[in-house]
Design a protein around this motif. Structure first.
Motif, short mmCIF file in Angstrom:
data_model
loop_
_atom_site.label_atom_id
_atom_site.label_comp_id
_atom_site.label_asym_id
_atom_site.label_seq_id
_atom_site.Cartn_x
_atom_site.Cartn_y
_atom_site.Cartn_z
N ILE A 187 38.83 40.50 47.24
CA ILE A 187 39.88 39.63 46.68
C ILE A 187 39.51 39.21 45.26
N TYR A 188 38.23 38.85 45.07
CA TYR A 188 37.75 38.44 43.74
C TYR A 188 37.92 39.59 42.74
N VAL A 189 37.60 40.80 43.17
CA VAL A 189 37.73 41.97 42.29
C VAL A 189 39.19 42.16 41.87
N LYS A 190 40.11 42.07 42.85
CA LYS A 190 41.53 42.26 42.55
C LYS A 190 42.09 41.15 41.66
N LEU A 191 41.53 39.97 41.80
CA LEU A 191 41.97 38.84 40.97
C LEU A 191 41.26 38.79 39.63
N ASN A 192 40.17 39.57 39.52
CA ASN A 192 39.32 39.58 38.32
C ASN A 192 38.73 38.19 38.08
N VAL A 193 38.16 37.61 39.14
CA VAL A 193 37.51 36.30 39.06
C VAL A 193 36.11 36.41 39.67
N ASN A 194 35.30 35.33 39.47
CA ASN A 194 33.92 35.35 39.95
C ASN A 194 33.57 34.20 40.86
N SER A 195 34.54 33.31 41.11
CA SER A 195 34.22 32.15 41.94
C SER A 195 35.44 31.75 42.77
#
Length: 214
Positions: A187-195
């Motif tokens: 999910i983080y990868v698809k959202l391009n987030v780290n937290s």
């Protein structure tokens, strides 16, 4: 026919059910069935004779669909009320029907009691919304679902935004915490987030975009 009797026209491409509709309206003093038609075109061709007050129309029809037919009906009479009906209790179909001006939505098969209950609601309140349809609409706004994510990822997102911890999510979905962690990393990868905080903020933005587009 009494002067306060409302005229009903039905469009249903199921030839076998026409006789059933006629039975429903026998000896009814409030509503009079003026015709059962197999297509939008057939009703429009007969509109000058029937002048219906309420149209009950199948949403999925060959040729002009019932939902697309709404525009044609209102050109004939802007004060018409139209009840859509379908075997599909599908939010996208329901939403499209109401966006184009439907006054109600019924799930088939329709019993006599449900039909007249909907007509009474339409006559009294201007809208007819059965419990199953109302629940579908409410669920669609309460349940977050994003096309970019898989079904399992959407399930995890729903719980994550409700404040569930990884362990609580694992218990709720009957999977291991490591499986939850795997899906959250995707999910983080698809959202391009780290937290988690970044993810929740991005998901909130996506949710608002979906609501604005609805």
């Amino acid at each position: 026919m009494k002067t306060n009797t409302l005229k009903i026209a039905i469009i249903d491409n199921d030839d076998a059910i026409g006789g059933i509709y006629k039975q429903y309206f026998q000896e009814n003093e409030q509503y009079e069935l003026h015709g059962v038609y197999s297509s939008v075109h057939r009703l429009l061709s007969d509109f000058g004779r029937s002048h219906p007050d309420i149209i009950i129309c199948e949403a999925m029809l060959n040729g002009i669909s019932g939902i697309d037919g709404l525009e044609y009906f209102y050109r004939k009479n802007k004060d018409l009320k139209v009840l859509m009906m379908s075997h599909k209790n599908d939010f996208k179909l329901i939403k499209e029907a109401f966006k184009k001006g439907a006054s109600g939505y019924l799930i088939k098969p329709i019993t006599k009691e449900r039909l007249f209950s909907a007509l009474d609601a339409l006559n009294q309140h201007g809208i007819a919304l059965e419990l199953d349809v109302a629940k579908k609409i409410i669920d669609s706004f309460q349940t977050k679902s994003f096309d970019v994510f898989s079904k399992k990822e959407n399930e995890i997102i729903e719980l994550l935004t409700q404040g569930f911890t990884y362990k609580m999510i694992a218990d709720k979905l009957f999977v291991t915490p490591s499986a939850v962690n795997f899906h959250i990393q995707n999910i983080y990868v698809k959202l391009n987030v780290n937290s988690k905080s970044e993810a929740l903020r991005k998901l909130k933005e996506m949710e608002m975009q979906q609501l604005n587009a609805a």
